[in-house]
Motif scaffolding. Structure first.
Motif, mmCIF file in Angstrom:
data_model
loop_
_atom_site.group_PDB
_atom_site.id
_atom_site.type_symbol
_atom_site.label_atom_id
_atom_site.label_comp_id
_atom_site.label_asym_id
_atom_site.label_seq_id
_atom_site.Cartn_x
_atom_site.Cartn_y
_atom_site.Cartn_z
ATOM 1 N N LYS A 95 26.727 26.130 89.509
ATOM 2 C CA LYS A 95 26.980 27.560 89.700
ATOM 3 C C LYS A 95 27.633 27.849 91.052
ATOM 4 C CE LYS A 95 23.685 29.389 86.453
ATOM 5 N NZ LYS A 95 22.699 30.431 86.196
ATOM 6 N N ALA A 100 31.446 26.714 86.603
ATOM 7 C CA ALA A 100 30.893 27.217 85.346
ATOM 8 C C ALA A 100 31.247 28.681 85.148
ATOM 9 C CB ALA A 100 29.381 27.050 85.349
ATOM 10 N N GLN A 101 31.422 29.036 83.889
ATOM 11 C CA GLN A 101 31.695 30.419 83.538
ATOM 12 C C GLN A 101 30.536 30.962 82.725
ATOM 13 O OE1 GLN A 101 35.442 30.492 81.512
ATOM 14 N NE2 GLN A 101 36.544 29.550 83.203
ATOM 15 N N SER A 102 30.256 32.226 82.907
ATOM 16 C CA SER A 102 29.185 32.873 82.171
ATOM 17 C C SER A 102 29.400 32.696 80.669
ATOM 18 C CB SER A 102 29.147 34.356 82.528
ATOM 19 O OG SER A 102 28.098 35.001 81.835
ATOM 20 N N GLY A 103 28.329 32.354 79.980
ATOM 21 C CA GLY A 103 28.379 32.182 78.535
ATOM 22 C C GLY A 103 28.620 30.756 78.082
ATOM 23 N N GLN A 104 29.067 29.883 79.004
ATOM 24 C CA GLN A 104 29.278 28.492 78.622
ATOM 25 C C GLN A 104 27.937 27.809 78.330
ATOM 26 O OE1 GLN A 104 31.596 26.998 82.003
ATOM 27 N NE2 GLN A 104 33.367 26.844 80.651
ATOM 28 N N TYR A 122 21.407 25.104 77.526
ATOM 29 C CA TYR A 122 21.262 26.204 78.470
ATOM 30 C C TYR A 122 22.555 26.990 78.501
ATOM 31 C CZ TYR A 122 20.341 28.510 82.969
ATOM 32 O OH TYR A 122 20.151 29.431 83.974
ATOM 33 N N GLN A 123 22.460 28.283 78.231
ATOM 34 C CA GLN A 123 23.650 29.125 78.284
ATOM 35 C C GLN A 123 23.781 29.674 79.700
ATOM 36 O OE1 GLN A 123 23.923 32.133 75.293
ATOM 37 N NE2 GLN A 123 26.079 32.474 75.699
ATOM 38 N N LEU A 124 24.887 29.359 80.334
ATOM 39 C CA LEU A 124 25.120 29.757 81.717
ATOM 40 C C LEU A 124 25.454 31.232 81.828
ATOM 41 C CD1 LEU A 124 27.250 26.640 82.628
ATOM 42 C CD2 LEU A 124 24.900 27.070 83.294
#
Length: 124
Positions: A95, A100-104, A122-124
């Motif tokens: 992070k 990483a992008q949100s939702g990945q 785990y959904q980021l």
């Protein structure tokens, strides 16, 4: 028991030379079973967050599981196993590095004594 340079007792850890190979052999089976149960393919996963046993172990884990090195968190340092700190430190790195992008989706994997493998999505 083990002692440090001042003579104080310290926890000593001896590791069987074949342990990393044993972990790798178990990882593939455990991950394949886990992803099948979840109905998720490797192609749907943006990030692999493997146990940070050693830099070489992380590279081999990615290769065994079909992940590109660029999509694998590798913060391990030679001679230092992060043990149970591996997952939170890896997620913090992922992070904070801005990769990483949100939702990945990330596949988190840990290994432990008795050769146990734990997997989580785990959904980021």
């Amino acid at each position: 028991g083990s002692r440090d340079h001042t003579g104080q007792p310290v926890l000593g850890i001896d590791r069987a030379p074949e342990l990393e190979q044993t972990f790798l052999a178990c990882l593939k089976t455990a991950v394949d079973e886990f992803l099948a149960e979840q109905g998720v393919s490797v192609d749907e996963i943006a990030w692999l967050v493997p146990p940070q046993v050693s830099p070489e172990f992380v590279k081999e884990a990615a290769r065994h599981l079909g992940f590109k090195p660029a999509n694998t968190v590798n913060i391990a340092e030679a001679g230092q196993d992060l043990f149970t700190s591996s997952t939170p430190l890896s997620l913090t790195h992922l992070k904070s590095a801005g990769q990483a992008q949100s939702g990945q989706l990330a596949l988190l994997i840990e290994v432990g004594a008795g050769v146990q493998v734990a997997c989580a999505l785990y959904q980021l």
